[in-house]
Motif scaffolding. Structure first.
Motif: not given
Length: 123
Positions: A48-59
């Protein structure tokens, strides 16, 4: 060493919104990329979705782009999935997952999983 507990699911009508939360335990939340997956009855689990450690990258999966938003609050050890304009096709059990490293869309690379929360969207 990381426990994930999803909440916020429920029964809604098409067009409604829900906000899922994934609360984590442990002291390493800020070191993990986080993802949301879902599984409908009789179907395979899907990203569905993913987010990087810092929150700066989303998928996002193409099916939810423009409708769902993932976010995280590392101070609260929590990741969220804001779901707008829900459709019957969104009906599924939603799972939160965590992994070391980059945000990924492949579920098999995630190390920790929550128990899931049911989202049901009626037409």
């Amino acid at each position: 060493q990381v426990q994930l507990v999803e909440s916020g699911g429920g029964l809604v009508q098409a067009g409604d919104s829900l906000r899922l939360s994934c609360a984590t335990s442990g002291r390493t939340f800020s070191s993990y990329a986080m993802g949301w997956f879902r599984q409908a009855p009789g179907k395979e689990r899907e990203f569905v979705s993913a987010i990087s450690v810092s929150g700066g990258i989303t998928l996002y999966a193409n099916s939810v782009k423009g409708r769902f938003t993932i976010s995280r609050d590392n101070a609260k050890n929590t990741v969220y999935l804001q779901m707008n304009s829900l459709e019957p096709e969104d009906t599924a059990v939603y799972y939160c997952a965590a992994r070391e490293g980059a945000a990924r869309s492949m579920g098999s690379v995630y190390d920790y999983w929550g128990q899931g929360t049911q989202v049901t969207v009626s037409s």
